[in-house]
Design a protein around this motif. Sequence first.
Motif, short mmCIF file in Angstrom:
data_model
loop_
_atom_site.label_atom_id
_atom_site.label_comp_id
_atom_site.label_asym_id
_atom_site.label_seq_id
_atom_site.Cartn_x
_atom_site.Cartn_y
_atom_site.Cartn_z
N ARG A 134 3.75 1.50 -1.33
CA ARG A 134 4.28 1.61 -2.69
C ARG A 134 3.19 2.02 -3.69
NH1 ARG A 134 8.51 -3.37 -3.32
NH2 ARG A 134 10.10 -2.44 -1.99
N GLY A 135 2.01 1.47 -3.52
CA GLY A 135 0.90 1.86 -4.39
C GLY A 135 0.56 3.33 -4.23
N TYR A 136 0.60 3.79 -2.99
CA TYR A 136 0.30 5.19 -2.71
C TYR A 136 1.35 6.11 -3.34
CZ TYR A 136 -1.02 9.34 -0.04
OH TYR A 136 -1.43 10.60 0.32
N HIS A 137 2.58 5.66 -3.36
CA HIS A 137 3.66 6.40 -4.01
C HIS A 137 3.31 6.62 -5.49
CE1 HIS A 137 8.30 6.71 -4.84
NE2 HIS A 137 7.67 7.83 -5.07
N GLN A 138 2.82 5.56 -6.14
CA GLN A 138 2.40 5.69 -7.55
C GLN A 138 1.23 6.67 -7.69
OE1 GLN A 138 1.37 2.23 -9.78
NE2 GLN A 138 3.19 1.08 -9.19
N VAL A 139 0.25 6.54 -6.80
CA VAL A 139 -1.00 7.29 -6.95
C VAL A 139 -0.82 8.75 -6.58
CG1 VAL A 139 -3.35 7.53 -6.03
CG2 VAL A 139 -2.43 5.26 -6.54
N ALA A 181 -2.44 0.07 -6.55
CA ALA A 181 -2.53 1.48 -6.95
C ALA A 181 -3.83 1.72 -7.71
CB ALA A 181 -1.32 1.85 -7.82
N ASP A 182 -4.17 0.81 -8.57
CA ASP A 182 -5.41 0.94 -9.35
C ASP A 182 -6.64 0.92 -8.42
OD1 ASP A 182 -6.26 1.18 -12.09
OD2 ASP A 182 -7.31 -0.73 -11.76
N ARG A 221 -6.82 4.17 -6.55
CA ARG A 221 -7.25 5.27 -7.41
C ARG A 221 -8.78 5.27 -7.62
NH1 ARG A 221 -3.12 4.10 -10.92
NH2 ARG A 221 -1.54 5.70 -10.58
N ASP A 255 0.87 -2.48 -8.73
CA ASP A 255 0.03 -1.83 -9.74
C ASP A 255 -1.46 -2.05 -9.47
OD1 ASP A 255 2.29 -1.03 -10.96
OD2 ASP A 255 2.18 -2.43 -12.65
N TRP A 261 0.83 -1.22 0.00
CA TRP A 261 0.00 0.00 0.00
C TRP A 261 0.86 1.26 0.00
CZ3 TRP A 261 -4.87 1.57 -0.79
CH2 TRP A 261 -5.83 0.56 -0.98
#
Lengths: 240, 240
Positions: B177-182, B220-221, B224, B217, B175
């Motif tokens: 890492r996903g938040y970093h993307q988002v 992150a999706d 989002r 990924d 999470w």
Amino acid sequence: MAAGGDNEELKLLGFWASPFVHRAQVALQLKGLTSCEYVEEDLREKSDLLLASNPVHRKVPVLLHAGKPVFESMLIVQYLDEAFPAAGASFLPADPHARAAARFWAAYADDHFFSTWIKAFVGTTEEEKAAANEGAAVALQKMEDALEECSKGKAFFGGDNPGYVDIALGGFVAWIRGYHQVAGVNLLDDARTPLLAAWAERFAALDAAKAAVPDVDRIADFARHDLLPLLQHLHGKADK
Amino acid sequence: MAAGGDNEELKLLGFWASPFVHRAQVALQLKGLTSCEYVEEDLREKSDLLLASNPVHRKVPVLLHAGKPVFESMLIVQYLDEAFPAAGASFLPADPHARAAARFWAAYADDHFFSTWIKAFVGTTEEEKAAANEGAAVALQKMEDALEECSKGKAFFGGDNPGYVDIALGGFVAWIRGYHQVAGVNLLDDARTPLLAAWAERFAALDAAKAAVPDVDRIADFARHDLLPLLQHLHGKADK
């Protein structure tokens, strides 16, 4: 390790009115670790020992065993079980499933009963206080069900002997009674939670509770006059 | 009980994106209890089994062992240690003091990191979200210190092997890492928490984590598009 084997190396940093400190004190009494040195903290001027022992939260209770600190009341209770296995009955049952249930309900006492009820003390409107009392009563109704499930008809959540959940919820019994005096609200109501009301009588009558927990009158007096100024002081310092 | 002795009686009720479910899944993997049946829940239409198994909170994860439920992610992790003592290394260390420290930091991950950070997702203003991210980063800095203290220079909080705190905080790694993307905010920053950033790499590279935790990924999706509607749905039902 024999009961009380290195009893003299135990020190508890506490505050006399804290229900969380009462938990640690009741647990020490139940384990027979009665020579533990008790050190009363001034929460407005915390000792260097407290600040050094619990640098993250700076809160009581802190148990020092041979100089090493353990903090958070229910972690202290588990620690006493694990560091003094020969001292008295284990607070947690042997069965893994029953252990998980005990840990769940002890956490429930904090996360659902206490964290709701505290707003009856710090709330700013009558509506907020009434909602807090009602929320706390609902949480206690859940714990009434848990008592029936965990005790299997015996005296305590822990069965014949007070255990982990008894200590967790028992720490609040004097405060619930003191609050009844102060606010006229009885959260341990015979009509609403009869099993828990009878349990609280049994808990308060334990030698361990009588030795560890102050008189309800003193708690009521503290709740009336000293609690809010203390909380405001601590909150103002962002250090409760 | 031998590793996997009654493995086939284990069932986990989960939701693929939940960091709390990831904890239980990683723990099962680390214990080698890989034949545990996984049942994906629809959180908008919870199964009768979930509602019956966890009537108090109605939340995943729930572990069913021979039909008896255990809930709350870290209680499941402790349960696996206690019910399957012969399955893999113990998650908690043997020393009572180190056990108390591990329990403290695992709770800290929930009570100080997660409960602060969640406002970055559900907050309504940019100021609120920024404050949540900063509060979460400060909590992780405390956990950076805890890593140094608990690991004694080894790879994990648990030492050579991932343990209780690794699982507690590790559940959030995908999470974070996903938040970093988002959101473009990296809470596992080399500059601010270098030890924890390296620890997260090691955690994510574990076979147990790779088997249990979905791709960043996908997280992150989900973050989002699906997280807020789901939380609003659950919150609207006063049942998260």
